[in-house]
Motif scaffolding. Structure first.
Motif, PDB file in Angstrom:
ATOM      1  N   ASN A  75       0.832  -1.201   0.000  1.00 47.66           N
ATOM      2  CA  ASN A  75       0.000   0.000   0.000  1.00 47.66           C
ATOM      3  C   ASN A  75       0.870   1.256   0.000  1.00 47.66           C
ATOM      4  O   ASN A  75       2.086   1.195   0.167  1.00 47.66           O
ATOM      5  N   ALA A  76       0.211   2.414  -0.183  1.00 52.37           N
ATOM      6  CA  ALA A  76       0.939   3.675  -0.324  1.00 52.37           C
ATOM      7  C   ALA A  76       1.763   4.003   0.915  1.00 52.37           C
ATOM      8  O   ALA A  76       2.877   4.530   0.812  1.00 52.37           O
ATOM      9  N   LEU A  77       1.239   3.705   2.129  1.00 49.17           N
ATOM     10  CA  LEU A  77       1.958   4.028   3.363  1.00 49.17           C
ATOM     11  C   LEU A  77       3.227   3.185   3.482  1.00 49.17           C
ATOM     12  O   LEU A  77       4.304   3.702   3.795  1.00 49.17           O
ATOM     13  N   THR A  78       3.114   1.878   3.236  1.00 52.91           N
ATOM     14  CA  THR A  78       4.286   0.999   3.313  1.00 52.91           C
ATOM     15  C   THR A  78       5.324   1.401   2.278  1.00 52.91           C
ATOM     16  O   THR A  78       6.529   1.414   2.558  1.00 52.91           O
ATOM     17  N   ARG A  79       4.859   1.744   1.095  1.00 51.16           N
ATOM     18  CA  ARG A  79       5.772   2.179   0.033  1.00 51.16           C
ATOM     19  C   ARG A  79       6.523   3.439   0.450  1.00 51.16           C
ATOM     20  O   ARG A  79       7.738   3.545   0.277  1.00 51.16           O
ATOM     21  N   SER A  80       5.797   4.405   1.028  1.00 50.72           N
ATOM     22  CA  SER A  80       6.425   5.653   1.462  1.00 50.72           C
ATOM     23  C   SER A  80       7.466   5.402   2.534  1.00 50.72           C
ATOM     24  O   SER A  80       8.570   5.966   2.504  1.00 50.72           O
ATOM     25  N   HIS A  81       7.157   4.540   3.501  1.00 55.32           N
ATOM     26  CA  HIS A  81       8.113   4.207   4.560  1.00 55.32           C
ATOM     27  C   HIS A  81       9.359   3.550   3.981  1.00 55.32           C
ATOM     28  O   HIS A  81      10.483   3.816   4.433  1.00 55.32           O
ATOM     29  N   GLU A  82       9.157   2.666   2.990  1.00 59.44           N
ATOM     30  CA  GLU A  82      10.306   1.966   2.393  1.00 59.44           C
ATOM     31  C   GLU A  82      11.193   2.937   1.627  1.00 59.44           C
ATOM     32  O   GLU A  82      12.421   2.853   1.694  1.00 59.44           O
ATOM     33  N   GLU A  83      10.588   3.869   0.902  1.00 58.39           N
ATOM     34  CA  GLU A  83      11.375   4.871   0.181  1.00 58.39           C
ATOM     35  C   GLU A  83      12.176   5.726   1.158  1.00 58.39           C
ATOM     36  O   GLU A  83      13.344   6.051   0.906  1.00 58.39           O
ATOM     37  N   GLN A  84      11.561   6.105   2.293  1.00 59.61           N
ATOM     38  CA  GLN A  84      12.276   6.904   3.282  1.00 59.61           C
ATOM     39  C   GLN A  84      13.414   6.111   3.910  1.00 59.61           C
ATOM     40  O   GLN A  84      14.502   6.644   4.158  1.00 59.61           O
ATOM     41  N   ARG A  85      13.171   4.840   4.144  1.00 66.95           N
ATOM     42  CA  ARG A  85      14.229   3.979   4.712  1.00 66.95           C
ATOM     43  C   ARG A  85      15.417   3.893   3.765  1.00 66.95           C
ATOM     44  O   ARG A  85      16.579   4.014   4.183  1.00 66.95           O
ATOM     45  N   LEU A  86      15.159   3.685   2.485  1.00 61.29           N
ATOM     46  CA  LEU A  86      16.234   3.610   1.494  1.00 61.29           C
ATOM     47  C   LEU A  86      16.985   4.934   1.401  1.00 61.29           C
ATOM     48  O   LEU A  86      18.213   4.959   1.282  1.00 61.29           O
ATOM     49  N   SER A  87      16.245   6.045   1.468  1.00 64.27           N
ATOM     50  CA  SER A  87      16.873   7.365   1.425  1.00 64.27           C
ATOM     51  C   SER A  87      17.767   7.582   2.641  1.00 64.27           C
ATOM     52  O   SER A  87      18.881   8.121   2.530  1.00 64.27           O
ATOM     53  N   ASP A  88      17.296   7.172   3.820  1.00 61.57           N
ATOM     54  CA  ASP A  88      18.097   7.320   5.043  1.00 61.57           C
ATOM     55  C   ASP A  88      19.377   6.491   4.960  1.00 61.57           C
ATOM     56  O   ASP A  88      20.455   6.936   5.397  1.00 61.57           O
ATOM     57  N   LEU A  89      19.278   5.276   4.431  1.00 58.68           N
ATOM     58  CA  LEU A  89      20.467   4.430   4.282  1.00 58.68           C
ATOM     59  C   LEU A  89      21.466   5.062   3.323  1.00 58.68           C
ATOM     60  O   LEU A  89      22.676   5.042   3.563  1.00 58.68           O
ATOM     61  N   ALA A  90      20.967   5.628   2.228  1.00 62.07           N
ATOM     62  CA  ALA A  90      21.858   6.300   1.276  1.00 62.07           C
ATOM     63  C   ALA A  90      22.560   7.480   1.938  1.00 62.07           C
ATOM     64  O   ALA A  90      23.766   7.696   1.735  1.00 62.07           O
ATOM     65  N   ASP A  91      21.831   8.251   2.744  1.00 63.69           N
ATOM     66  CA  ASP A  91      22.434   9.388   3.457  1.00 63.69           C
ATOM     67  C   ASP A  91      23.525   8.910   4.411  1.00 63.69           C
ATOM     68  O   ASP A  91      24.590   9.530   4.529  1.00 63.69           O
ATOM     69  N   HIS A  92      23.254   7.818   5.117  1.00 69.91           N
ATOM     70  CA  HIS A  92      24.230   7.282   6.078  1.00 69.91           C
ATOM     71  C   HIS A  92      25.497   6.829   5.348  1.00 69.91           C
ATOM     72  O   HIS A  92      26.620   7.093   5.811  1.00 69.91           O
ATOM     73  N   ILE A  93      25.329   6.162   4.212  1.00 70.31           N
ATOM     74  CA  ILE A  93      26.493   5.700   3.439  1.00 70.31           C
ATOM     75  C   ILE A  93      27.314   6.894   2.967  1.00 70.31           C
ATOM     76  O   ILE A  93      28.553   6.865   2.996  1.00 70.31           O
ATOM     77  N   TYR A  94      26.639   7.957   2.534  1.00 70.99           N
ATOM     78  CA  TYR A  94      27.379   9.144   2.075  1.00 70.99           C
ATOM     79  C   TYR A  94      28.165   9.777   3.219  1.00 70.99           C
ATOM     80  O   TYR A  94      29.327  10.173   3.044  1.00 70.99           O
ATOM     81  N   ARG A  95      27.542   9.882   4.399  1.00 66.13           N
ATOM     82  CA  ARG A  95      28.261  10.485   5.538  1.00 66.13           C
ATOM     83  C   ARG A  95      29.484   9.664   5.909  1.00 66.13           C
ATOM     84  O   ARG A  95      30.553  10.223   6.204  1.00 66.13           O
ATOM     85  N   GLU A  96      29.355   8.348   5.894  1.00 64.24           N
ATOM     86  CA  GLU A  96      30.502   7.492   6.217  1.00 64.24           C
ATOM     87  C   GLU A  96      31.575   7.595   5.129  1.00 64.24           C
ATOM     88  O   GLU A  96      32.773   7.547   5.423  1.00 64.24           O
ATOM     89  N   PHE A  97      31.148   7.725   3.882  1.00 70.18           N
ATOM     90  CA  PHE A  97      32.109   7.915   2.786  1.00 70.18           C
ATOM     91  C   PHE A  97      32.933   9.168   3.018  1.00 70.18           C
ATOM     92  O   PHE A  97      34.163   9.155   2.896  1.00 70.18           O
ATOM     93  N   ARG A  98      32.273  10.281   3.354  1.00 70.25           N
ATOM     94  CA  ARG A  98      32.992  11.528   3.599  1.00 70.25           C
ATOM     95  C   ARG A  98      33.920  11.401   4.811  1.00 70.25           C
ATOM     96  O   ARG A  98      35.056  11.881   4.791  1.00 70.25           O
ATOM     97  N   SER A  99      33.441  10.747   5.862  1.00 71.19           N
ATOM     98  CA  SER A  99      34.271  10.564   7.056  1.00 71.19           C
ATOM     99  C   SER A  99      35.492   9.706   6.737  1.00 71.19           C
ATOM    100  O   SER A  99      36.620  10.019   7.147  1.00 71.19           O
ATOM    101  N   GLY A 100      35.281   8.611   6.015  1.00 72.96           N
ATOM    102  CA  GLY A 100      36.395   7.741   5.651  1.00 72.96           C
ATOM    103  C   GLY A 100      37.396   8.434   4.751  1.00 72.96           C
ATOM    104  O   GLY A 100      38.614   8.251   4.897  1.00 72.96           O
ATOM    105  N   MET A 101      36.919   9.264   3.821  1.00 71.24           N
ATOM    106  CA  MET A 101      37.834   9.964   2.919  1.00 71.24           C
ATOM    107  C   MET A 101      38.651  11.020   3.658  1.00 71.24           C
ATOM    108  O   MET A 101      39.793  11.305   3.263  1.00 71.24           O
TER     109      MET A 101
END
Length: 224
Positions: A75-101
């Motif tokens: 449903n639309a609510l589950t889909r929205s939550h999943e998109e936000q979860r994926l976006s949060d994971l991408a943000d976390h990976i980017y922050r760790e990339f910058r920290s590691g670099m």
């Protein structure tokens, strides 16, 4: 000392846990290691970069598992939550990339301070290897951002009935009532990949197509 640290980092062999003994044996000196400021700084920065890469691996594992579920097709609510979860994971990976670099940059500065060619080469090789690993993770993160943007665009393209009627009047074409019940979307039909038949823009696929796209992305991310 650098060679000893590199060997330990590469092998990754766990240290066996001590077992209980009724009569503890006296401690013996096995080896004496003389540390230097360069070795201490090397250990600090290399462990910082490795920590970022390891945390990114864990986040990428979460991304792969998330994309293998049917959440995007529920449903639309589950889909929205999943998109936000994926976006949060991408943000976390980017922050760790910058920290590691930042740690990699410190390693490269450290390499420039030593007059020993062997030490300089070892520190630089470590920095280059870690930078490569972090950048490969960053490239997957950028592709994940693109996937989330595609899904977001598909959601945004769902418009109200009045807007749809205006679109039909401006450019007649078939109506798509798939997504929000009574919401209607005019979609120009052209052949395109990856869904094979009539995909033209984000949103011109079914929610099950999005689930399949997520599965394909998870396979690509896991392979990389």
């Amino acid at each position: 000392m650098i060679d000893v640290l590199l060997a330990a980092l590469i092998s990754g062999s766990p240290v066996p846990a001590p077992t209980a003994s009724a009569t503890p044996e006296p401690l013996r000196t096995i080896v004496t290691v003389h540390s230097s400021p360069l070795c201490t700084a090397f250990a600090s920065h290399v462990n910082g970069a490795i920590g970022s890469a390891v945390r990114n691996d864990a986040s990428l594992g979460s991304v792969v598992r998330a994309l293998r579920t049917d959440a995007l097709g529920e449903n639309a609510l589950t889909r929205s939550h999943e998109e936000q979860r994926l976006s949060d994971l991408a943000d976390h990976i980017y922050r760790e990339f910058r920290s590691g670099m930042r740690e990699v940059d410190e390693l490269r500065k450290l390499a420039a301070t030593t007059t020993d060619p062997a030490e300089r080469a070892a520190v630089k090789a470590s920095a280059d290897a870690l930078a490569g690993a972090l950048y490969r993770q960053h490239r997957i993160q950028r592709d994940l951002d693109g996937l989330v943007a595609f899904l977001d665009t598909a959601d945004i393209r769902t418009v109200g009935e009045s807007e749809s009627q205006m679109a039909v009047a401006a450019a007649p074409g078939p109506l798509d009532t798939r997504r929000q019940g009574s919401s209607l979307i005019w979609i120009p039909r052209v052949s395109a990949e990856p869904f094979g038949d009539t995909l033209a823009f984000p949103g011109d696929e079914s929610m099950q197509d999005d689930v399949r796209l997520g599965s394909l992305a998870s396979q690509d991310f896991e392979r990389r």
